[in-house]
Motif scaffolding. Structure first.
Motif, PDB file in Angstrom:
ATOM      1  N   GLU A   1       2.053 -19.212  13.134  1.00 30.12           N
ATOM      2  CA  GLU A   1       3.415 -19.202  13.666  1.00 30.12           C
ATOM      3  C   GLU A   1       4.442 -19.821  12.703  1.00 30.12           C
ATOM      4  OE1 GLU A   1       1.801 -23.242  14.596  1.00 30.12           O
ATOM      5  OE2 GLU A   1       1.009 -21.192  14.552  1.00 30.12           O
ATOM      6  N   LYS A   2       3.969 -20.489  11.656  1.00 28.96           N
ATOM      7  CA  LYS A   2       4.887 -21.177  10.746  1.00 28.96           C
ATOM      8  C   LYS A   2       5.442 -20.223   9.698  1.00 28.96           C
ATOM      9  CE  LYS A   2       3.113 -25.879  11.347  1.00 28.96           C
ATOM     10  NZ  LYS A   2       4.334 -26.289  12.097  1.00 28.96           N
ATOM     11  N   SER A   3       6.644 -20.506   9.275  1.00 28.95           N
ATOM     12  CA  SER A   3       7.319 -19.681   8.274  1.00 28.95           C
ATOM     13  C   SER A   3       6.769 -19.992   6.886  1.00 28.95           C
ATOM     14  CB  SER A   3       8.819 -19.972   8.295  1.00 28.95           C
ATOM     15  OG  SER A   3       9.077 -21.299   7.846  1.00 28.95           O
ATOM     16  N   PRO A   4       7.008 -19.096   5.908  1.00 26.61           N
ATOM     17  CA  PRO A   4       6.573 -19.384   4.529  1.00 26.61           C
ATOM     18  C   PRO A   4       7.117 -20.712   4.010  1.00 26.61           C
ATOM     19  CG  PRO A   4       7.183 -17.085   4.731  1.00 26.61           C
ATOM     20  CD  PRO A   4       7.562 -17.737   6.033  1.00 26.61           C
ATOM     21  N   ARG A   5       8.343 -21.040   4.369  1.00 30.56           N
ATOM     22  CA  ARG A   5       8.920 -22.318   3.932  1.00 30.56           C
ATOM     23  C   ARG A   5       8.146 -23.491   4.522  1.00 30.56           C
ATOM     24  NH1 ARG A   5      15.245 -24.232   4.809  1.00 30.56           N
ATOM     25  NH2 ARG A   5      15.043 -26.267   3.768  1.00 30.56           N
ATOM     26  N   GLU A   6       7.796 -23.399   5.798  1.00 30.90           N
ATOM     27  CA  GLU A   6       7.035 -24.479   6.432  1.00 30.90           C
ATOM     28  C   GLU A   6       5.644 -24.598   5.826  1.00 30.90           C
ATOM     29  OE1 GLU A   6       8.655 -24.723  11.014  1.00 30.90           O
ATOM     30  OE2 GLU A   6       7.593 -22.890  10.401  1.00 30.90           O
ATOM     31  N   ILE A   7       5.035 -23.467   5.485  1.00 32.53           N
ATOM     32  CA  ILE A   7       3.718 -23.488   4.852  1.00 32.53           C
ATOM     33  C   ILE A   7       3.803 -24.180   3.493  1.00 32.53           C
ATOM     34  CG2 ILE A   7       1.892 -22.065   3.836  1.00 32.53           C
ATOM     35  CD1 ILE A   7       1.830 -22.127   6.882  1.00 32.53           C
ATOM     36  N   ARG A   8       4.835 -23.860   2.720  1.00 36.39           N
ATOM     37  CA  ARG A   8       5.006 -24.519   1.409  1.00 36.39           C
ATOM     38  C   ARG A   8       5.190 -26.025   1.579  1.00 36.39           C
ATOM     39  NH1 ARG A   8       8.103 -19.798   0.373  1.00 36.39           N
ATOM     40  NH2 ARG A   8      10.039 -20.918   0.839  1.00 36.39           N
ATOM     41  N   HIS A   9       5.893 -26.419   2.613  1.00 39.01           N
ATOM     42  CA  HIS A   9       6.079 -27.847   2.884  1.00 39.01           C
ATOM     43  C   HIS A   9       4.735 -28.524   3.186  1.00 39.01           C
ATOM     44  CE1 HIS A   9       7.854 -31.585   4.391  1.00 39.01           C
ATOM     45  NE2 HIS A   9       7.079 -31.458   5.461  1.00 39.01           N
ATOM     46  N   LEU A  10       3.889 -27.857   3.974  1.00 43.02           N
ATOM     47  CA  LEU A  10       2.582 -28.423   4.299  1.00 43.02           C
ATOM     48  C   LEU A  10       1.696 -28.528   3.061  1.00 43.02           C
ATOM     49  CD1 LEU A  10       1.714 -26.722   7.720  1.00 43.02           C
ATOM     50  CD2 LEU A  10       2.364 -29.104   7.299  1.00 43.02           C
ATOM     51  N   VAL A  11       1.750 -27.512   2.203  1.00 43.15           N
ATOM     52  CA  VAL A  11       0.956 -27.554   0.972  1.00 43.15           C
ATOM     53  C   VAL A  11       1.404 -28.716   0.090  1.00 43.15           C
ATOM     54  CG1 VAL A  11       0.444 -26.325  -1.166  1.00 43.15           C
ATOM     55  CG2 VAL A  11       0.375 -25.108   1.013  1.00 43.15           C
ATOM     56  N   LYS A  12       2.701 -28.910  -0.008  1.00 38.58           N
ATOM     57  CA  LYS A  12       3.226 -30.038  -0.790  1.00 38.58           C
ATOM     58  C   LYS A  12       2.741 -31.364  -0.204  1.00 38.58           C
ATOM     59  CE  LYS A  12       7.574 -32.043  -2.471  1.00 38.58           C
ATOM     60  NZ  LYS A  12       9.072 -31.907  -2.467  1.00 38.58           N
ATOM     61  N   ALA A  13       2.766 -31.473   1.128  1.00 35.02           N
ATOM     62  CA  ALA A  13       2.278 -32.682   1.785  1.00 35.02           C
ATOM     63  C   ALA A  13       0.783 -32.870   1.563  1.00 35.02           C
ATOM     64  CB  ALA A  13       2.586 -32.618   3.280  1.00 35.02           C
ATOM     65  N   CYS A  14       0.042 -31.764   1.513  1.00 29.54           N
ATOM     66  CA  CYS A  14      -1.401 -31.821   1.266  1.00 29.54           C
ATOM     67  C   CYS A  14      -1.675 -32.398  -0.118  1.00 29.54           C
ATOM     68  CB  CYS A  14      -1.990 -30.424   1.412  1.00 29.54           C
ATOM     69  SG  CYS A  14      -3.776 -30.331   1.164  1.00 29.54           S
ATOM     70  N   TRP A  15      -0.959 -31.911  -1.124  1.00 25.44           N
ATOM     71  CA  TRP A  15      -1.111 -32.454  -2.473  1.00 25.44           C
ATOM     72  C   TRP A  15      -0.716 -33.926  -2.518  1.00 25.44           C
ATOM     73  CZ3 TRP A  15      -3.977 -30.775  -6.156  1.00 25.44           C
ATOM     74  CH2 TRP A  15      -4.205 -29.412  -6.335  1.00 25.44           C
ATOM     75  N   SER A  16       0.327 -34.272  -1.803  1.00 27.17           N
ATOM     76  CA  SER A  16       0.750 -35.668  -1.748  1.00 27.17           C
ATOM     77  C   SER A  16      -0.348 -36.554  -1.169  1.00 27.17           C
ATOM     78  CB  SER A  16       2.028 -35.782  -0.903  1.00 27.17           C
ATOM     79  OG  SER A  16       2.363 -37.130  -0.674  1.00 27.17           O
ATOM     80  N   SER A  17      -0.978 -36.091  -0.084  1.00 30.00           N
ATOM     81  CA  SER A  17      -2.065 -36.862   0.540  1.00 30.00           C
ATOM     82  C   SER A  17      -3.253 -37.004  -0.406  1.00 30.00           C
ATOM     83  CB  SER A  17      -2.511 -36.182   1.837  1.00 30.00           C
ATOM     84  OG  SER A  17      -1.488 -36.204   2.801  1.00 30.00           O
ATOM     85  N   ALA A  18      -3.594 -35.905  -1.097  1.00 35.08           N
ATOM     86  CA  ALA A  18      -4.718 -35.958  -2.035  1.00 35.08           C
ATOM     87  C   ALA A  18      -4.423 -36.948  -3.157  1.00 35.08           C
ATOM     88  CB  ALA A  18      -4.979 -34.568  -2.601  1.00 35.08           C
ATOM     89  N   GLY A  19      -3.166 -36.958  -3.647  1.00 35.25           N
ATOM     90  CA  GLY A  19      -2.792 -37.907  -4.692  1.00 35.25           C
ATOM     91  C   GLY A  19      -2.888 -39.341  -4.225  1.00 35.25           C
ATOM     92  N   ARG A  20      -2.484 -39.585  -2.975  1.00 34.81           N
ATOM     93  CA  ARG A  20      -2.602 -40.943  -2.435  1.00 34.81           C
ATOM     94  C   ARG A  20      -4.058 -41.395  -2.368  1.00 34.81           C
ATOM     95  NH1 ARG A  20       1.717 -43.468   0.006  1.00 34.81           N
ATOM     96  NH2 ARG A  20       3.560 -42.201   0.482  1.00 34.81           N
TER      97      ARG A  20
END
Length: 324
Positions: free
Chosen positions: A79-98
């Motif tokens: 149900e999420k838009s491409p923009r929302e998906i990109r935001h989640l991917v960015k957050a995923c990378w951020s979490s992995a970096g932490r």
């Protein structure tokens, strides 16, 4: 973590030429060692923040991994838009970096004198860990900083052994194992682990593992409405030893502060059915629980491996329905 970081474009050649493979291993080791040394020199909160920014930067370069994450999030959240998906991917990378930046600070996080970095919550203590001296099977997902689940068990006075996935790069594997020593639990390699887990449970130890990623050669069960390969091992062990199967959730509250929650044990809906059907039912329940956690905080989910088989034109509907 990919086998090669700096030398990823050369991975196919390197796997056929051992000298090149060892060279790339050493280059990757030098890179990660330098990063971890830098993180170690910083206060833990600064290191975690820097790791977050570094993870986001790596995500911009690691296009193949980023595309896998995008596909995972699209399947989980259609149900999420491409923009929302990109935001989640960015957050995923951020979490992995932490998580990476917190490796050299695991001892600081776990031994905080004010005991403010980790909050441990036991949902329904009358059902969860009733016998702390007896064995249990604890399962979690790649959420928050999942490395801390086993240490939380230790704080509760529960001796435990945890599965981990050895890295193909032996130098990096040793480096991260040195940091994981602060977890104060026995670490068992995931490959051919059944005998080791059985021995620990027979000795009365609790065992822990993460089960949200696919496992080759086991059953396929629905996860976010689409089948993925899933291990039945945790449920089968709990049934074999008549011990509890306890879900554990790691949450990042803020920065390098965490909450580890142990949920009530999962039991088969029909105890009279055959053991295999009971195990399938228990893993289905776990999948549903993981889905609810991920929906609540999708930005904490590190889904960096392909979770679902690629759908072929003729079997997309079958894959979506789930074959159980």
């Amino acid at each position: 973590m990919s086998e090669f970081i700096v030398g990823y474009p050369l991975r196919k050649i390197a796997r056929e030429h051992m000298l090149l493979r060892r060279l790339l291993w050493r280059v990757d080791f030098a890179l990660i060692w330098s990063l971890l040394t830098l993180f170690r020199l910083l206060p833990v909160e600064w290191a975690s923040t820097l790791g977050s920014k570094g993870g986001t930067l790596i995500g911009q370069l690691a296009k193949r991994k980023t595309s896998i994450m995008e596909e995972n999030f699209r399947i989980a959240f259609p149900e999420k838009s491409p923009r929302e998906i990109r935001h989640l991917v960015k957050a995923c990378w951020s979490s992995a970096g932490r998580v990476l930046s917190e490796f050299p600070h695991l001892d600081h996080i776990l031994n905080d004198r004010r005991d403010q970095r980790i909050e441990i919550v036991i949902r329904d203590p009358e059902k969860t860990f009733r016998k702390r001296t007896g064995p249990a099977v604890v399962v979690g997902a790649h959420l928050g900083n999942w490395e801390l689940i086993e240490s939380a068990l230790g704080r509760l006075g529960i001796e435990n052994s945890a599965l981990y996935t050895p890295l193909s790069n032996p130098w990096l594997d040793r480096l991260l194992l040195e940091s994981r020593a602060a977890l104060n639990c026995e670490l068992l390699p995931r490959d051919n682990c059944t005998r080791l887990l059985v021995e620990r449970l027979q000795a009365g130890r609790t065992v822990g593992m993460l089960v949200d990623r696919p496992v080759d050669g086991d059953k396929m069960l629905p996860f976010f409405g689409r089948d993925k390969f899933t291990t039945l091992l945790p449920a089968k062990l709990a049934l074999k030893f008549n011990c509890d199967l306890i879900p554990a959730r790691a949450e990042r509250v803020k920065g390098a502060h965490f909450r580890i929650t142990f949920h009530p044990p999962v039991h088969p809906a029909n105890p009279g059915s055959c053991k295999n059907d009971q195990a399938l039912d228990m893993m289905r329940q776990l999948h549903e629980l993981f889905e609810s956690w991920i929906r609540q905080r999708p930005e904490d989910w590190v889904c960096s491996t392909r979770l679902w088989p690629k759908a072929r034109p003729g079997n997309l509907e079958k894959v979506r329905r789930g074959s159980g």
